[in-house]
Design an enzyme around this catalytic site. Structure first.
Site, PDB file in Angstrom:
ATOM      1  CG  HIS A 233      11.254  -8.162  -4.540  1.00  0.00           C
ATOM      2  ND1 HIS A 233      10.239  -8.391  -5.443  1.00  0.00           N
ATOM      3  CD2 HIS A 233      10.786  -7.244  -3.677  1.00  0.00           C
ATOM      4  CE1 HIS A 233       9.200  -7.633  -5.133  1.00  0.00           C
ATOM      5  NE2 HIS A 233       9.508  -6.927  -4.066  1.00  0.00           N
ATOM      6  CB  CYS A 271       7.569  -8.919  -1.634  1.00  0.00           C
ATOM      7  SG  CYS A 271       6.488  -7.624  -2.284  1.00  0.00           S
ATOM      8  CG  HIS A 298       9.128  -5.270   0.078  1.00  0.00           C
ATOM      9  ND1 HIS A 298       9.372  -5.291  -1.276  1.00  0.00           N
ATOM     10  CD2 HIS A 298      10.225  -4.715   0.645  1.00  0.00           C
ATOM     11  CE1 HIS A 298      10.575  -4.794  -1.513  1.00  0.00           C
ATOM     12  NE2 HIS A 298      11.122  -4.444  -0.379  1.00  0.00           N
ATOM     13  CG  ASP A 351       6.132  -2.968  -1.347  1.00  0.00           C
ATOM     14  OD1 ASP A 351       6.863  -2.066  -1.782  1.00  0.00           O
ATOM     15  OD2 ASP A 351       5.855  -3.985  -1.993  1.00  0.00           O
ATOM     16  CG  HIS A 352       3.816  -0.551  -3.910  1.00  0.00           C
ATOM     17  ND1 HIS A 352       3.374  -1.274  -4.971  1.00  0.00           N
ATOM     18  CD2 HIS A 352       5.165  -0.533  -4.022  1.00  0.00           C
ATOM     19  CE1 HIS A 352       4.405  -1.701  -5.696  1.00  0.00           C
ATOM     20  NE2 HIS A 352       5.494  -1.258  -5.132  1.00  0.00           N
ATOM     21  CE1 TYR A 368       8.355   1.851  -2.701  1.00  0.00           C
ATOM     22  CE2 TYR A 368       7.857   1.752  -5.037  1.00  0.00           C
ATOM     23  CZ  TYR A 368       8.265   1.136  -3.876  1.00  0.00           C
ATOM     24  OH  TYR A 368       8.569  -0.202  -3.871  1.00  0.00           O
TER      25      TYR A 368
HETATM   26  C1  DNO Z   1       8.467  -2.495  -6.359  1.00  0.00           C
HETATM   27  C2  DNO Z   1       9.627  -3.106  -5.722  1.00  0.00           C
HETATM   28  C3  DNO Z   1      10.514  -3.855  -6.690  1.00  0.00           C
HETATM   29  C4  DNO Z   1      11.792  -4.260  -5.993  1.00  0.00           C
HETATM   30  C5  DNO Z   1      12.741  -5.016  -6.858  1.00  0.00           C
HETATM   31  C6  DNO Z   1      13.846  -5.611  -6.013  1.00  0.00           C
HETATM   32  O1  DNO Z   1       7.864  -1.641  -5.837  1.00  0.00           O
HETATM   33  O2  DNO Z   1       9.236  -3.903  -4.675  1.00  0.00           O
HETATM   34  O3  DNO Z   1      10.804  -3.037  -7.750  1.00  0.00           O
HETATM   35  O4  DNO Z   1      12.464  -3.124  -5.582  1.00  0.00           O
HETATM   36  O5  DNO Z   1      12.113  -6.020  -7.552  1.00  0.00           O
HETATM   37  O6  DNO Z   1      14.886  -5.992  -6.826  1.00  0.00           O
END
Ligand code: DNO
Length: 396
Positions: A233, A271, A298, A351-352, A368
């Site tokens: 990530h 991401c 993500h 994501d988020h 989240y």
């Molecule tokens: C945040 C996430 C990160 C992710 C870690 C993976 O929302 O995308 O915390 O889980 O960095 O190791």
């Protein structure tokens, strides 16, 4: 692509029954209760998997199998920690779980200064304010070297914020900055953070790179044997923080990671939000360049300010062209399908998300919430469906 959803297991206020209503089919989770560096036992993995399957989902990605700080620091005899990581992978593989997301950010994970910044039409979002981060580093942590990390205008704004801030504002800032530590339910206070930072004294960017290469050399061959895919990530935000180097922040950093051990098992979590916070990163171009090593995505958007601050925009708003990005990911999926690969379809998750409507006050993990992510997923699904329909009408 497989629509998936991050669930924090027993720590999550959102239930699997609620997630089922979002339409997602894959679950992304971890055994967050296991301390970093310890083996994930087979029976606990099996129990969590059974719970997920009983609710009608597949556990598609482990996020994260965290890397112990000693490995990142390259400190002492690491053979047991490497052996434990490999054993956890073997236990996951024995349960049919084959994709692992992890990061190599020293000490802290994703970092924001505001967990509930107002959004124009209502609701809240996560925000990173460069002046507030500078205020934290310079005035709360007393890290003088941070002067070199922020332009003068940002340092001025930082001083103004700090002078005007109350004790409660500073507490909130500390809490926000610490909130990204996933699974580690103990957060640092200022004194604890100072001590933890000392552990990285003298560790420069090249040292961190060497430690990362060593990790990959120790772990990737075992992942290949187990038929697993690891996917790093990127750093969030994609810049050094607190004087700690970050090495997976742009295309060069990703190239370093993927070339360090050249194997499909050594892959990337694309991401969009993390990479998108660096104005130099063209996220769709990064996706195209590393497409064959992307095992997980993500999808999220950010809106950047000129001073290095950014905030999380709605999934189809913000600075990243999400339609072009999804198009690139779908093209890769089609390419794999044409090769007849069993793993052609890879998972993505919204994501988020903003806290919207009944999310407010529910106390879910920062970033989240249920409704905000449901909105994000629905928008991303719409884009993916439209692009897929267009692609198949072109082939017909
Ligand atoms: C945040 C996430 C990160 C992710 C870690 C993976 O929302 O995308 O915390 O889980 O960095 O190791």
């Amino acid at each position: 692509m497989i629509e998936s959803w991050r669930w924090y297991g027993p720590f999550d206020k959102i239930t699997l029954a609620e997630i089922a209503q979002t339409g997602a089919t894959g679950i992304v989770t971890a055994l967050h209760e296991i301390p970093y560096g310890e083996v994930w036992p087979c029976d606990l993995i099996a129990a969590r998997k059974a719970e997920i399957q009983a609710a009608g989902f597949q556990w598609v990605v482990v996020e994260s199998l965290p890397i112990h700080e000693r490995i990142k620091r390259g400190e002492g005899d690491l053979s047991q920690l490497f052996a434990n990581y490999r054993q956890s992978m073997a236990n996951l593989a024995a349960n049919g779980i084959r994709t692992i997301c992890y990061n190599f950010m020293p000490l802290i994970d994703w970092t924001r200064t505001d967990l509930a910044a107002p959004v124009a039409r209502g609701g809240t979002c996560l925000r990173f304010s460069a002046p507030k981060m500078a205020a934290f580093e310079l005035h709360m942590l007393g890290r003088q070297a941070a002067e070199a990390d922020y332009p003068e205008a940002v340092r001025k704004d930082a001083a103004v914020w700090f002078q005007q801030s109350s004790e409660a504002d500073r507490e909130t800032l500390l809490h926000s900055i610490m909130s990204g530590l996933p699974g580690a339910y103990d957060r640092y206070d200022i004194a604890g953070l100072k001590t933890a930072l000392q552990g990285y004294d003298g560790i420069r960017r090249d040292d961190l790179r060497a430690n990362y290469r060593r990790f990959l050399e120790e772990i990737i061959p075992a992942a290949e044997d187990l038929g697993m895919r690891l996917c790093v990530h990127p750093d969030d935000p994609p810049r050094d923080l607190l004087g700690l180097p970050r090495i997976v922040s742009d295309a060069d950093g990703i190239a370093f990671a993927l070339n360090a051990v050249s194997a499909r098992a050594n892959g990337l979590t694309l991401c969009a939000g993390s990479l998108g916070a660096n104005p130099a990163n063209d996220v769709p171009a990064i996706a195209r360049r590393f497409a064959d090593r992307i095992h997980f995505a993500h999808l999220r958007n950010v809106r950047k300010d000129f001073d290095g601050s950014f905030e999380e925009a709605a999934h189809l708003e913000g600075d990243t062209d999400m339609v072009t990005l999804i198009d690139a990911l779908l093209a890769e999926e089609r390419r794999r399908l044409a090769e007849g690969r069993a793993d052609a379809s890879f998972p993505f998750r919204p994501d988020h998300g903003h806290e919207l409507l009944t999310d407010i006050g529910r106390g879910t993990h920062p970033g989240y919430p249920l409704i905000g992510r449901l909105r994000g997923l629905a928008e991303l699904r719409g884009v993916a469906s439209a692009l897929s329909a267009r692609a198949s009408s072109v082939t017909d």
